[in-house]
Design a protein around this motif. Structure first.
Motif, PDB file in Angstrom:
ATOM      1  N   GLU A 184       0.826  -1.208   0.000  1.00 12.55           N
ATOM      2  CA  GLU A 184       0.000   0.000   0.000  1.00 12.55           C
ATOM      3  C   GLU A 184       0.856   1.251   0.000  1.00 12.55           C
ATOM      4  O   GLU A 184       0.486   2.270  -0.595  1.00 12.55           O
ATOM      5  CB  GLU A 184      -0.921  -0.012   1.218  1.00 12.55           C
ATOM      6  N   ASP A 228       1.917   2.404  -3.518  1.00 15.55           N
ATOM      7  CA  ASP A 228       0.843   2.669  -4.474  1.00 15.55           C
ATOM      8  C   ASP A 228       1.206   3.848  -5.368  1.00 15.55           C
ATOM      9  O   ASP A 228       1.784   4.843  -4.918  1.00 15.55           O
ATOM     10  CB  ASP A 228      -0.469   2.963  -3.734  1.00 15.55           C
ATOM     11  N   ILE A 277      -2.702   7.206   0.757  1.00 11.49           N
ATOM     12  CA  ILE A 277      -3.176   6.062   1.523  1.00 11.49           C
ATOM     13  C   ILE A 277      -4.704   6.103   1.525  1.00 11.49           C
ATOM     14  O   ILE A 277      -5.314   7.132   1.817  1.00 11.49           O
ATOM     15  CB  ILE A 277      -2.631   6.095   2.955  1.00 11.49           C
TER      16      ILE A 277
END
Length: 458
Positions: A125, A128, A133
């Motif tokens: 994550e 990304d 987030i």
């Protein structure tokens, strides 16, 4: 309901100079937020909604209808909706419960009771591509809840004693922290209401969807969602149009237009030739540079004519977007200058597509709702239903991209047309109109229309 309305905020703080949105007061570090009851009239409406929902057990729809009939203004000054009533009755603030930490997008540490807790973000994550987030719901065990003494007696005790357990139960369901289910664009693609969201009401221009009535759902109608969402006695948006009769006439209109091959071929040919005439040979560098300089001069003139007023500048901004898109295309053609493509036989392409459209109309099955809906979405430029007289007006036109594809790709069939699935671009100032029809009820019988052709293609 406890916050000032948008108009009050604008009067007190003005508008944001850059974003044109209402400006808000910025809380300072040495200040704290405290909720207090607001306008007495708004407080009275909140008390009334809680009493009707939790004591009299009324539905949200009936409460919204009653408030609209009495002319009670909603928080935004518009008609009440059932969802607005539900949002107020589910608001935990009115029973004195304040919540913090329901969602989080923390990277390393997040708010928790006593001391910060690890966020639990994985390395995937963090890498990304968006650089952000995602906002994640937290379970109800991690929420920070407290009772506000200033709002403890906001509601009458007999109402609060019933409302608080119900709101806490709703919060527990909300606190299960289940991931949101992605919504489909159309869950009912093969619905028999194949004119849904294509048919619009003449009063207000709202999209109309289908509904059923009767013991076994045998009666079908088209109605606006506004009439259900913002109920009001005697409102024009509560009316509906008979679906069976209208769909029968629209299918007859579609067959007539598609099987009229001379007019259809003429419209297809004009659309293809119109786009073919605008195409610039890729190897003609001098012509490309001339067109590029012309577009750049048009952009400069449009920029000088901007006034700073949003309403007046909207047409100019639309033209600027078209000019800039054209400049980008010309610059790309100037850089690449590929060999000219083989000429397209427009007559053969037009005849091929017109033959397939006529064959589609002759074999049209009334049960192929998904294909029929796609065809209407492709050809309908305007379809309006009058909620008062039950009459309907339809204008069929060719989408702009269809002529462009025929002028560039040649033999284009129905499979390629449906595979495009692009937004219908006939909603422009000068669409290639095929025909216009006006469907009016015969006498007072609601299930029979008299459909007549107003004019042929221009």
């Amino acid at each position: 309901m406890l916050d000032p309305t948008g108009d009050t905020i604008i009067r007190r703080f003005g508008r944001n100079v850059k974003g044109k949105s209402p400006e808000h007061y910025i809380k300072q570090k040495n200040e704290s937020v405290r909720l207090v009851p607001g306008d007495p009239q708004h407080v009275e409406v909140v008390h009334r909604i809680f009493y009707l929902v939790y004591v009299e057990r009324r539905s949200f729809h009936s409460i919204a209808k009653q408030l609209n009939d009495e002319g009670v203004p909603s928080p935004r000054g518009v008609l009440w909706e059932g969802s607005t009533v539900k949002g107020i009755s589910d608001n935990r603030t009115y029973v004195g419960v304040l919540r913090r930490g329901k969602d989080t997008n923390a990277i390393y540490w997040m708010t928790a009771l006593g001391s910060p807790a690890p966020s639990g973000i994985t390395a995937t994550e963090l890498r990304d591509k968006s650089g952000r987030i995602k906002l994640r719901p937290r379970p109800s065990e991690d929420w920070l809840l407290r009772d506000d003494p200033a709002l403890a007696g906001f509601l009458p005790s007999e109402v609060c004693d019933i409302a608080r357990p119900a709101i806490e139960a709703t919060m527990r369901i909300e606190g299960e922290a289940k991931p949101p289910v992605p919504r489909s664009k159309d869950k009912h693609r093969n619905s028999p209401f194949f004119l849904k969201n294509i048919l619009k009401s003449k009063q207000g221009g709202f999209p109309m969807t289908g509904k059923r009535s009767g013991r076994h759902g045998e009666k079908r109608y088209y109605h606006t969602s506004r009439g259900k969402r913002c109920p009001k006695t005697g409102d024009i948006y509560n009316r509906s149009i008979n679906a069976r009769a209208l769909e029968k006439e629209m299918l007859r209109v579609l067959r007539e237009v598609l099987m009229n091959k001379p007019d259809l071929m003429d419209a297809l040919r004009r659309a293809a030739e119109h786009h073919a005439s605008k195409e610039i040979p890729a190897d003609d560098r001098l012509q490309i540079e001339k067109q590029l300089m012309k577009k750049q001069r048009q952009i400069a003139a449009a920029l000088e004519s901007l006034t700073g007023v949003e309403a007046l500048d909207r047409p100019i901004d639309m033209k600027l977007a078209e000019y800039r898109a054209e400049v980008g295309r010309l610059k790309a053609a100037l850089r690449s200058t590929p060999a000219p493509a083989a000429p397209v036989d427009i007559d053969a392409a037009v005849e091929h597509l017109a033959e397939q459209l006529a064959d589609f109309a002759s074999n049209l099955d009334g049960d192929d709702y998904g294909i029929i809906a796609e065809m209407f979405g492709l050809l309908v430029h305007r379809l309006e239903g009058d909620l008062q007289t039950k009459d309907a007006e339809v204008v069929l036109a060719l989408p702009d991209w269809l002529g462009r594809e025929m002028a560039t790709t040649g033999m284009m069939g129905l499979d390629a047309v449906f595979a495009c699935r692009t937004q219908n671009e006939t909603h422009r100032e000068n669409p290639m109109v095929l025909a216009e029809f006006r469907c009016a009820m015969k006498a007072s019988h609601p299930a029979c229309y008299d459909c007549r052709r107003v004019r042929n293609a221009a």
